[in-house]
Write a protein that holds these residues in place. Structure first.
Motif, PDB file in Angstrom:
ATOM      1  N   ILE A 245       0.844  -1.196   0.000  1.00  0.00           N
ATOM      2  CA  ILE A 245       0.000   0.000   0.000  1.00  0.00           C
ATOM      3  C   ILE A 245       0.880   1.247   0.000  1.00  0.00           C
ATOM      4  N   LEU A 246       0.748   2.067  -1.042  1.00  0.00           N
ATOM      5  CA  LEU A 246       1.518   3.299  -1.177  1.00  0.00           C
ATOM      6  C   LEU A 246       0.612   4.489  -0.864  1.00  0.00           C
ATOM      7  N   THR A 247       1.065   5.350   0.030  1.00  0.00           N
ATOM      8  CA  THR A 247       0.335   6.581   0.329  1.00  0.00           C
ATOM      9  C   THR A 247       1.084   7.767  -0.255  1.00  0.00           C
ATOM     10  N   ILE A 248       0.375   8.578  -1.031  1.00  0.00           N
ATOM     11  CA  ILE A 248       0.905   9.835  -1.551  1.00  0.00           C
ATOM     12  C   ILE A 248       0.264  10.969  -0.750  1.00  0.00           C
ATOM     13  N   TRP A 249       1.092  11.673   0.003  1.00  0.00           N
ATOM     14  CA  TRP A 249       0.628  12.824   0.779  1.00  0.00           C
ATOM     15  C   TRP A 249       0.855  14.098  -0.018  1.00  0.00           C
ATOM     16  N   LEU A 250      -0.188  14.858  -0.276  1.00  0.00           N
ATOM     17  CA  LEU A 250      -0.025  16.200  -0.827  1.00  0.00           C
ATOM     18  C   LEU A 250       0.523  17.060   0.310  1.00  0.00           C
ATOM     19  N   ASN A 251       1.652  17.720   0.069  1.00  0.00           N
ATOM     20  CA  ASN A 251       2.426  18.285   1.189  1.00  0.00           C
ATOM     21  C   ASN A 251       2.712  19.770   0.980  1.00  0.00           C
ATOM     22  N   ARG A 252       1.651  20.536   0.853  1.00  0.00           N
ATOM     23  CA  ARG A 252       1.788  22.002   0.846  1.00  0.00           C
ATOM     24  C   ARG A 252       0.751  22.577   1.805  1.00  0.00           C
ATOM     25  N   PRO A 253       0.832  22.216   3.078  1.00  0.00           N
ATOM     26  CA  PRO A 253      -0.222  22.590   4.027  1.00  0.00           C
ATOM     27  C   PRO A 253      -0.401  24.092   4.180  1.00  0.00           C
ATOM     28  N   GLU A 254       0.658  24.869   3.927  1.00  0.00           N
ATOM     29  CA  GLU A 254       0.561  26.322   4.065  1.00  0.00           C
ATOM     30  C   GLU A 254      -0.409  26.928   3.059  1.00  0.00           C
ATOM     31  N   SER A 255      -0.689  26.208   1.972  1.00  0.00           N
ATOM     32  CA  SER A 255      -1.628  26.687   0.948  1.00  0.00           C
ATOM     33  C   SER A 255      -2.834  25.750   0.830  1.00  0.00           C
ATOM     34  N   ARG A 256      -3.100  25.008   1.884  1.00  0.00           N
ATOM     35  CA  ARG A 256      -4.174  23.997   1.892  1.00  0.00           C
ATOM     36  C   ARG A 256      -3.954  23.007   0.735  1.00  0.00           C
ATOM     37  N   ASN A 257      -2.684  22.701   0.503  1.00  0.00           N
ATOM     38  CA  ASN A 257      -2.267  21.738  -0.521  1.00  0.00           C
ATOM     39  C   ASN A 257      -2.719  22.137  -1.925  1.00  0.00           C
ATOM     40  N   ALA A 258      -2.676  23.447  -2.186  1.00  0.00           N
ATOM     41  CA  ALA A 258      -2.935  23.912  -3.551  1.00  0.00           C
ATOM     42  C   ALA A 258      -1.961  23.227  -4.498  1.00  0.00           C
ATOM     43  N   MET A 259      -2.453  22.893  -5.678  1.00  0.00           N
ATOM     44  CA  MET A 259      -1.681  22.060  -6.589  1.00  0.00           C
ATOM     45  C   MET A 259      -0.791  22.911  -7.490  1.00  0.00           C
ATOM     46  N   SER A 260       0.495  22.882  -7.223  1.00  0.00           N
ATOM     47  CA  SER A 260       1.477  23.601  -8.032  1.00  0.00           C
ATOM     48  C   SER A 260       1.891  22.750  -9.233  1.00  0.00           C
ATOM     49  N   ALA A 261       2.600  23.386 -10.160  1.00  0.00           N
ATOM     50  CA  ALA A 261       3.109  22.644 -11.315  1.00  0.00           C
ATOM     51  C   ALA A 261       4.055  21.540 -10.860  1.00  0.00           C
ATOM     52  N   LYS A 262       4.867  21.826  -9.841  1.00  0.00           N
ATOM     53  CA  LYS A 262       5.802  20.815  -9.357  1.00  0.00           C
ATOM     54  C   LYS A 262       5.068  19.645  -8.709  1.00  0.00           C
ATOM     55  N   MET A 263       3.971  19.919  -8.007  1.00  0.00           N
ATOM     56  CA  MET A 263       3.190  18.829  -7.416  1.00  0.00           C
ATOM     57  C   MET A 263       2.579  17.950  -8.500  1.00  0.00           C
ATOM     58  N   VAL A 264       2.036  18.583  -9.536  1.00  0.00           N
ATOM     59  CA  VAL A 264       1.463  17.822 -10.657  1.00  0.00           C
ATOM     60  C   VAL A 264       2.517  16.908 -11.268  1.00  0.00           C
ATOM     61  N   GLN A 265       3.705  17.453 -11.514  1.00  0.00           N
ATOM     62  CA  GLN A 265       4.788  16.665 -12.110  1.00  0.00           C
ATOM     63  C   GLN A 265       5.221  15.522 -11.193  1.00  0.00           C
ATOM     64  N   ALA A 266       5.260  15.777  -9.892  1.00  0.00           N
ATOM     65  CA  ALA A 266       5.661  14.735  -8.945  1.00  0.00           C
ATOM     66  C   ALA A 266       4.654  13.589  -8.923  1.00  0.00           C
ATOM     67  N   ILE A 267       3.373  13.914  -8.930  1.00  0.00           N
ATOM     68  CA  ILE A 267       2.335  12.873  -8.960  1.00  0.00           C
ATOM     69  C   ILE A 267       2.455  12.054 -10.240  1.00  0.00           C
ATOM     70  N   GLN A 268       2.691  12.725 -11.353  1.00  0.00           N
ATOM     71  CA  GLN A 268       2.869  12.011 -12.626  1.00  0.00           C
ATOM     72  C   GLN A 268       4.056  11.063 -12.550  1.00  0.00           C
ATOM     73  N   GLN A 269       5.150  11.512 -11.970  1.00  0.00           N
ATOM     74  CA  GLN A 269       6.334  10.660 -11.851  1.00  0.00           C
ATOM     75  C   GLN A 269       6.024   9.386 -11.070  1.00  0.00           C
ATOM     76  N   VAL A 270       5.302   9.547  -9.975  1.00  0.00           N
ATOM     77  CA  VAL A 270       5.007   8.379  -9.137  1.00  0.00           C
ATOM     78  C   VAL A 270       4.117   7.394  -9.889  1.00  0.00           C
ATOM     79  N   PHE A 271       3.053   7.872 -10.492  1.00  0.00           N
ATOM     80  CA  PHE A 271       2.142   6.960 -11.182  1.00  0.00           C
ATOM     81  C   PHE A 271       2.783   6.328 -12.417  1.00  0.00           C
ATOM     82  N   SER A 272       3.685   7.050 -13.078  1.00  0.00           N
ATOM     83  CA  SER A 272       4.428   6.447 -14.196  1.00  0.00           C
ATOM     84  C   SER A 272       5.346   5.345 -13.690  1.00  0.00           C
ATOM     85  N   ALA A 273       5.997   5.592 -12.551  1.00  0.00           N
ATOM     86  CA  ALA A 273       6.950   4.619 -12.005  1.00  0.00           C
ATOM     87  C   ALA A 273       6.272   3.323 -11.590  1.00  0.00           C
TER      88      ALA A 273
END
Length: 278
Positions: free
Chosen positions: A24-52
């Protein structure tokens, strides 16, 4: 913490954090200061994980959740400001379009991922966060979570998430939510089909999540992957073609090691070996 081999060489910033407990893999969105608003870098990181993990059978489920008591408040306004500058330099709106389309590609990637995807929803579940919730296989929410599609109230549109919202809750409900830009709680999200279970508090939320993981582990890994793909194909392929393909897949499943093990475990009144799958 030990990760699957497919995850060991990933390189991204701290906009997400990974945890893995056996399969079981957990992906934590980790920008709590912005209520985890989705940045370009976050989008790219999620893509990397799901591709891997696309072809990694050792990862059976992905849990999506947010740090700091919020799931995701939508797109990052700071990124929009940067894109405005790029658009001025380019003399056209292409930077906006490219950024938005990349987000859509990420949402689609999560949607069709072979793993079972579970969204744990707390606090803000807005805009792009709402879209991410809509492509989960199982969605669990706190009753006081705040859902919504606020885009039209900001003078923009829910461009990439709209098709996934319609698939999730139907055109009638999607029209109402998107055109009014309204916010609603977890109980309403349950009523209209965004989520599957609602918890009154954090403790109950964790109990539901643990029960869900236990149920996932009891399903055969390969059969689950094939089943998820089959369900997606039911929306796009002609029925005769789909049923012919499904019959072949059923035959393969029955004759497979999973099918044999599942049948024998049932006859012998024991758990199949994949229940202890690491």
């Amino acid at each position: 913490m030990a990760f699957s081999d497919s995850l060991n060489n990933l390189d991204f910033d701290d906009s997400i954090q990974l945890e893995q407990e056996k399969s079981i893999l957990t992906i934590w969105l980790n920008r709590p200061e912005s209520r985890n608003a989705m940045s370009a870098k976050m989008v790219q990181a999620i893509q990397q994980v799901f591709s891997a993990i696309q072809d990694d059978d050792s990862v059976r489920a992905v849990i999506l959740r947010g740090k700091g008591g919020h799931f995701c408040s939508g797109g990052d306004i700071k990124d929009m400001a940067q894109l405005r500058g790029e658009a001025l330099v380019a003399g056209n709106n292409r930077p906006y379009a490219d950024f938005n389309r990349t987000f859509g590609a990420m949402i689609e990637q999560v949607d069709v991922a072979p793993q079972t995807v579970v969204a744990v929803l707390e606090g803000a579940v807005l805009g792009g966060g709402f879209g991410l919730a809509c492509v989960s296989d199982i969605a669990i929410s706190l009753e006081n979570a705040k859902f919504g599609l606020p885009e039209t109230g900001l003078g923009v549109i829910p461009a990439q998430i709209a098709p996934f919202v319609v698939k999730r809750i139907g055109l009638t409900q999607a029209r109402r939510l998107a055109l009014l830009g309204m916010k609603f709680d977890g109980n309403t999200a349950l009523q209209i089909g965004v989520v599957h279970e609602v918890a009154e508090n954090e403790e109950q939320l964790e109990l539901i999540l643990n029960k869900t993981i236990e149920q996932i582990i009891h399903t055969a890994p390969h059969a689950s992957r094939v089943t998820k793909a089959l369900l997606h194909q039911s929306l796009t392929e002609p029925l005769d073609t789909l049923l012919d393909k499904a019959a072949e897949q059923f035959a393969e499943a029955v004759a497979s090691s999973e099918g044999i093990e599942g049948t024998m475990a049932f006859i012998q009144k024991r758990k199949p070996d994949w229940v202890n799958y690491d």
